[in-house]
Design an enzyme around this catalytic site. Structure first.
Site, PDB file in Angstrom:
ATOM      1  N   ASP A  21       0.855  -1.193   0.000  1.00 39.91           N
ATOM      2  CA  ASP A  21       0.000   0.000   0.000  1.00 39.91           C
ATOM      3  C   ASP A  21       0.890   1.241   0.000  1.00 39.91           C
ATOM      4  O   ASP A  21       2.043   1.184   0.440  1.00 39.91           O
ATOM      5  CB  ASP A  21      -0.897  -0.031   1.261  1.00 39.91           C
ATOM      6  CG  ASP A  21      -2.152   0.826   1.130  1.00 39.91           C
ATOM      7  OD1 ASP A  21      -2.017   2.058   1.006  1.00 39.91           O
ATOM      8  OD2 ASP A  21      -3.265   0.263   1.148  1.00 39.91           O
TER       9      ASP A  21
ATOM     10  N   VAL B  15       0.972   0.536  -6.609  1.00 39.15           N
ATOM     11  CA  VAL B  15       0.626  -0.559  -7.526  1.00 39.15           C
ATOM     12  C   VAL B  15       0.829  -0.204  -9.001  1.00 39.15           C
ATOM     13  O   VAL B  15       0.725  -1.082  -9.858  1.00 39.15           O
ATOM     14  CB  VAL B  15      -0.815  -1.080  -7.312  1.00 39.15           C
ATOM     15  CG1 VAL B  15      -0.968  -1.727  -5.955  1.00 39.15           C
ATOM     16  CG2 VAL B  15      -1.857   0.021  -7.540  1.00 39.15           C
TER      17      VAL B  15
ATOM     18  N   TYR C 249     -13.410   5.059 -14.011  1.00 45.55           N
ATOM     19  CA  TYR C 249     -13.656   4.031 -12.989  1.00 45.55           C
ATOM     20  C   TYR C 249     -14.477   2.899 -13.587  1.00 45.55           C
ATOM     21  O   TYR C 249     -14.143   1.723 -13.424  1.00 45.55           O
ATOM     22  CB  TYR C 249     -14.388   4.671 -11.806  1.00 45.55           C
ATOM     23  CG  TYR C 249     -14.513   3.785 -10.595  1.00 45.55           C
ATOM     24  CD1 TYR C 249     -13.401   3.453  -9.824  1.00 45.55           C
ATOM     25  CD2 TYR C 249     -15.762   3.288 -10.181  1.00 45.55           C
ATOM     26  CE1 TYR C 249     -13.523   2.653  -8.691  1.00 45.55           C
ATOM     27  CE2 TYR C 249     -15.888   2.501  -9.053  1.00 45.55           C
ATOM     28  CZ  TYR C 249     -14.769   2.186  -8.313  1.00 45.55           C
ATOM     29  OH  TYR C 249     -14.899   1.392  -7.187  1.00 45.55           O
TER      30      TYR C 249
ATOM     31  N   THR D  71     -15.782   5.865   0.569  1.00 38.49           N
ATOM     32  CA  THR D  71     -17.144   6.378   0.370  1.00 38.49           C
ATOM     33  C   THR D  71     -17.570   7.332   1.485  1.00 38.49           C
ATOM     34  O   THR D  71     -18.731   7.750   1.521  1.00 38.49           O
ATOM     35  CB  THR D  71     -18.158   5.211   0.292  1.00 38.49           C
ATOM     36  OG1 THR D  71     -17.990   4.388   1.453  1.00 38.49           O
ATOM     37  CG2 THR D  71     -17.946   4.381  -0.956  1.00 38.49           C
TER      38      THR D  71
HETATM   39  P1  NAI Z   1     -10.080   2.579   0.784  1.00 36.28           P
HETATM   40  O1  NAI Z   1      -9.810   3.940   0.289  1.00 36.28           O
HETATM   41  O2  NAI Z   1     -10.548   2.381   2.187  1.00 36.28           O
HETATM   42  O3  NAI Z   1      -8.794   1.644   0.570  1.00 36.28           O
HETATM   43  C1  NAI Z   1      -8.060   1.685  -0.622  1.00 36.28           C
HETATM   44  C2  NAI Z   1      -6.598   1.451  -0.298  1.00 36.28           C
HETATM   45  O4  NAI Z   1      -5.881   1.461  -1.534  1.00 36.28           O
HETATM   46  C3  NAI Z   1      -5.977   2.524   0.604  1.00 36.28           C
HETATM   47  O5  NAI Z   1      -5.267   1.938   1.674  1.00 36.28           O
HETATM   48  C4  NAI Z   1      -5.052   3.278  -0.333  1.00 36.28           C
HETATM   49  O6  NAI Z   1      -3.913   3.811   0.318  1.00 36.28           O
HETATM   50  C5  NAI Z   1      -4.691   2.173  -1.315  1.00 36.28           C
HETATM   51  N1  NAI Z   1      -4.178   2.709  -2.574  1.00 36.28           N
HETATM   52  C6  NAI Z   1      -4.697   3.699  -3.346  1.00 36.28           C
HETATM   53  N2  NAI Z   1      -3.914   3.939  -4.400  1.00 36.28           N
HETATM   54  C7  NAI Z   1      -2.870   3.084  -4.295  1.00 36.28           C
HETATM   55  C8  NAI Z   1      -1.709   2.856  -5.085  1.00 36.28           C
HETATM   56  N3  NAI Z   1      -1.449   3.574  -6.202  1.00 36.28           N
HETATM   57  N4  NAI Z   1      -0.853   1.887  -4.696  1.00 36.28           N
HETATM   58  C9  NAI Z   1      -1.096   1.186  -3.565  1.00 36.28           C
HETATM   59  N5  NAI Z   1      -2.137   1.370  -2.784  1.00 36.28           N
HETATM   60  C10 NAI Z   1      -3.030   2.313  -3.148  1.00 36.28           C
HETATM   61  O7  NAI Z   1     -11.144   1.980  -0.241  1.00 36.28           O
HETATM   62  P2  NAI Z   1     -12.036   0.647  -0.211  1.00 36.28           P
HETATM   63  O8  NAI Z   1     -13.429   1.063  -0.133  1.00 36.28           O
HETATM   64  O9  NAI Z   1     -11.491  -0.335   0.723  1.00 36.28           O
HETATM   65  O10 NAI Z   1     -11.801   0.154  -1.699  1.00 36.28           O
HETATM   66  C11 NAI Z   1     -11.037  -1.002  -1.981  1.00 36.28           C
HETATM   67  C12 NAI Z   1     -11.375  -1.444  -3.378  1.00 36.28           C
HETATM   68  O11 NAI Z   1     -12.763  -1.742  -3.446  1.00 36.28           O
HETATM   69  C13 NAI Z   1     -11.095  -0.395  -4.462  1.00 36.28           C
HETATM   70  O12 NAI Z   1     -10.532  -1.046  -5.573  1.00 36.28           O
HETATM   71  C14 NAI Z   1     -12.479   0.142  -4.771  1.00 36.28           C
HETATM   72  O13 NAI Z   1     -12.572   0.623  -6.081  1.00 36.28           O
HETATM   73  C15 NAI Z   1     -13.324  -1.100  -4.555  1.00 36.28           C
HETATM   74  N6  NAI Z   1     -14.716  -0.821  -4.309  1.00 36.28           N
HETATM   75  C16 NAI Z   1     -15.112  -0.135  -3.180  1.00 36.28           C
HETATM   76  C17 NAI Z   1     -16.444   0.136  -2.983  1.00 36.28           C
HETATM   77  C18 NAI Z   1     -16.960   0.881  -1.800  1.00 36.28           C
HETATM   78  O14 NAI Z   1     -18.158   1.221  -1.768  1.00 36.28           O
HETATM   79  N7  NAI Z   1     -16.129   1.168  -0.782  1.00 36.28           N
HETATM   80  C19 NAI Z   1     -17.478  -0.303  -3.940  1.00 36.28           C
HETATM   81  C20 NAI Z   1     -16.941  -1.040  -5.059  1.00 36.28           C
HETATM   82  C21 NAI Z   1     -15.617  -1.273  -5.225  1.00 36.28           C
END
Ligand code: NAI
Length: 262
Positions: free
Chosen positions: A38, A62, A153, A191
């Site tokens: 991360d 990533v 997205y 979110t």
């Molecule tokens: P979050 O924001 O809580 O966690 C995302 C994590 O990814 C963070 O720790 C961030 O530092 C890390 N990250 C971002 N860019 C990065 C990079 N370039 N390299 C390494 N790490 C990076 O978000 P959440 O909600 O846990 O989302 C996780 C996945 O689930 C995402 O792919 C999101 O698109 C997907 N998702 C989330 C939904 C939601 O309602 N929360 C709905 C549908 C999909």
């Protein structure tokens, strides 16, 4: 649900927050081990401090293949190998085809699509050494159906779903399974801002059959099931986890309208 992950180790991108974090916690609390890959070093290290025997953090963007290769190497040397990957790193971004800056398009595609590809490319050689494994890519309901104003997205998440199918076809003979999970509205830091805007939240809740947002732990339950031997015949498919949000065809709620008229 209790799944024993003793002796198993995983790469978890985006493991410092939200869905990735909930997955990492489940693995650590059920005997498993994981490398958190991360960009959020502070949150990642804080998690490692809670489960020092089970977790390692590798500062990883990533969009950089070599950083993912190094994260996998860390897992292999620390834990003796890797049994799978959860690719949860990602972000969303508002923008239509004509109004979004080109750099924003490339940024989202880089993280949400290329990041998944790079992680798979880095981890698969390790899975081969273990005789197989399971890869779970976190896509989205937004990869199955479209949102207003989320062009990059939507494109990246749809691509992750079909990419997961091709992964399954190409690497199934090596006993490597690949799946995509497609969450709807999950209450995570991602979110938190839109979810705090009343008009957005009420539209979300009206669209969800269960009438509430999902928890990161509920998505983690699905992910760990897909990682585990209990899912040994599931590969090359996407699984929606959205409280019923995607089940509607968005027709008017005619019974509700009729009853409000009477
Ligand atoms: P979050 O924001 O809580 O966690 C995302 C994590 O990814 C963070 O720790 C961030 O530092 C890390 N990250 C971002 N860019 C990065 C990079 N370039 N390299 C390494 N790490 C990076 O978000 P959440 O909600 O846990 O989302 C996780 C996945 O689930 C995402 O792919 C999101 O698109 C997907 N998702 C989330 C939904 C939601 O309602 N929360 C709905 C549908 C999909």
């Amino acid at each position: 649900m209790q799944i024993d992950f003793s002796g198993k180790a995983y790469l978890v991108t985006g493991g410092a927050s939200g869905i990735g974090e909930a997955t990492v916690r489940y693995l650590a609390e059920h005997g498993g081990q994981a490398v958190i890959a991360d960009i959020n070093e502070e949150a990642g290290q804080a998690l490692v401090a809670q489960y020092p025997d089970q977790l390692r953090f590798h500062a990883t963007d990533v969009t950089e293949l070599d950083q993912l290769v190094a994260a996998c190497e860390l897992g292999a040397t620390t834990f003796g190998g890797l049994d799978g990957a959860v690719n949860s790193a990602g972000l969303g971004s508002l923008g239509t085809t004509t109004d979004m800056p080109l750099e924003e398009w490339h940024k989202v595609i880089n993280i949400d699509l290329h990041g998944v590809f790079y992680a798979c490319r880095a981890v698969i050689p390790h899975l081969r050494q273990r005789g197989g494994g399971s890869i779970v890519n976190v896509a989205s309901l937004s990869g199955v159906r479209a949102d207003h104003g989320f062009a990059a997205y939507n494109a990246s998440k749809a691509a992750v779903i079909n990419y997961s199918r091709t992964l399954a076809l190409d690497h199934g003979p090596e006993n490597i399974r690949a799946t995509a999970v497609c969450p709807g509205f999950i209450e995570t830091p991602l979110t938190a801002i839109p979810g705090s805007i009343e008009a957005i939240k009420s539209d979300w809740l009206n669209a969800i059959a269960l009438g509430r947002g999902g928890k990161a732990e509920e998505v983690a339950n699905l992910i760990v099931f897909l990682l585990s031997p209990a899912a040994s015949y599931i590969t090359g498919t996407e699984i929606v986890i959205d409280g019923g949000m995607g089940s509607s065809n968005n027709q008017p709620n005619i019974p509700k309208i009729f009853s409000s008229m009477s």
